[in-house]
Scaffold this active site. Structure first.
Site, PDB file in Angstrom:
ATOM      1  CB  CYS A   1      -0.962  -0.063   1.181  1.00 49.69           C
ATOM      2  SG  CYS A   1      -2.386   1.017   0.984  1.00 49.69           S
TER       3      CYS A   1
ATOM      4  CG  HIS B   1      -3.271  -3.787   3.356  1.00 50.78           C
ATOM      5  ND1 HIS B   1      -2.313  -3.068   4.025  1.00 50.78           N
ATOM      6  CD2 HIS B   1      -4.002  -2.881   2.675  1.00 50.78           C
ATOM      7  CE1 HIS B   1      -2.454  -1.776   3.765  1.00 50.78           C
ATOM      8  NE2 HIS B   1      -3.468  -1.635   2.936  1.00 50.78           N
TER       9      HIS B   1
ATOM     10  CD  GLU C   1      -0.411  -5.570   5.831  1.00 51.93           C
ATOM     11  OE1 GLU C   1      -0.143  -6.148   4.756  1.00 51.93           O
ATOM     12  OE2 GLU C   1      -0.842  -4.399   5.885  1.00 51.93           O
TER      13      GLU C   1
END
Lengths: 227, 84
Positions: A86, A194, A196
């Site tokens: 990002c 994302h 994560e």
């Protein structure tokens, strides 16, 4: 394997990244502040999402001149895995470690939702654990993820298999449905979604975990005897 | 002392989603004569005189930080003024 999560003023996905590596993956991880002058002790460099320097001027434009970015460039040149997610992707673009630039989303809206991605290239250190052409679900959360590059650059990205992830349904207008690209050497990956935030079924998807597992596995194969 | 006005806009070849939305909005307000809007940034710099050429300094500043040459063009106006 020891990871660094780079923290800029305005980073806000650093804790998620730290959790993904430290708790879900069980690897060593430390926060590294943006004015750090060495990344020599780390094997992998992670640039998390957020709004570094308030996104002033352009996303990533100011963070790119942080002291630590000289070290990130060095790490990339040394062949260490560098992942920007990002805002981290936006910083890598501004720093010239990846080609192209980000524009505002076509809809002008901030988009925050899970999206389906296609693994376009599983022969990278970041995607070895995925199947070629596999569909994975990873959330996006951004206002400027509308990737752009000129035609010549796009042709190079295609020829070198640098387009690693594409959107199944383009949420932001990005060129060629691009969600993530690597550098020519393949050791720097920038992606808007994302991974994560998708490391446990409790979060809605654990599809992001394989990305981190790929990094660790390929690193071990290269650096640890009898891995 | 110089006052420098810097204008940064998306390059012609790059679609400007904000400009497009504003064009549509103006057309909806019945300003049919407006066919295109390009949105950009305007910056005012106060720069002290140095041994370096002002154009050289401003071009360097613009290409390294103020504009992203991949998607943006810039132009600037330099006005010489007396320090206050």
């Amino acid at each position: 394997m020891k990871f660094a999560v780079i923290v800029f003023p305005g980073s806000n996905c650093d804790v998620d990244m730290f959790h993904a590596i430290g708790d879900e993956l069980g690897e060593e991880v430390e926060y590294v502040w943006h004015d750090s002058e060495s990344l020599a002790e780390y094997d992998g460099i992670l640039l998390p999402g957020g709004f570094s320097y308030g996104d002033y001027l352009r996303t990533g434009a100011i963070a790119r001149f942080s002291k630590v970015m000289k070290e990130v460039v060095k790490a990339a040149e040394a062949g260490k895995p560098v992942l920007g997610v990002c805002n981290g992707f936006q910083i890598l673009l501004e720093a010239g470690l990846l080609p192209g630039a980000m524009r505002r989303n076509e809809s002008l809206s901030f988009i925050c939702k899970p999206v389906e991605l296609e693994v376009e290239n599983n022969r990278t250190i970041f995607t070895a654990e995925y199947e070629q052409g596999q569909t994975i679900t990873i959330p996006v959360a951004h206002g400027e993820g509308n990737y752009y590059c000129d035609e010549e650059t796009l042709a190079q990205l295609k020829d070198n298999n640098q387009i690693v992830f594409t959107y199944q349904e383009n949420p932001n207008g990005s060129l060629a449905n691009i969600a993530g690209i690597t550098n020519e050497k393949g050791n720097v990956l920038g992606m808007m979604p994302h991974p994560e935030r998708a490391v446990d079924e409790l979060l809605g998807s654990a599809d992001g975990l394989k990305l981190f597992q790929s990094i660790v596995k390929t690193w071990r194969e290269a650096h640890v005897v009898n891995a | 002392m110089y006052k420098v006005k810097v204008f940064v806009t998306l390059r012609e070849s790059v679609l400007d989603p904000q400009g497009k939305a504003v064009t549509h909005s103006l057309n909806a307000l019945n300003y049919k004569e407006v066919t295109d809007v390009r949105i950009g940034k305007y910056m005012e710099l106060t720069v002290e005189k140095s041994e370096r050429n002002i154009d050289e300094v401003i071009n360097e500043i613009c290409t390294s930080l103020l504009a992203n040459p991949v998607i943006e063009d810039y132009r600037y106006e330099v006005e010489e003024c007396v320090a206050q």
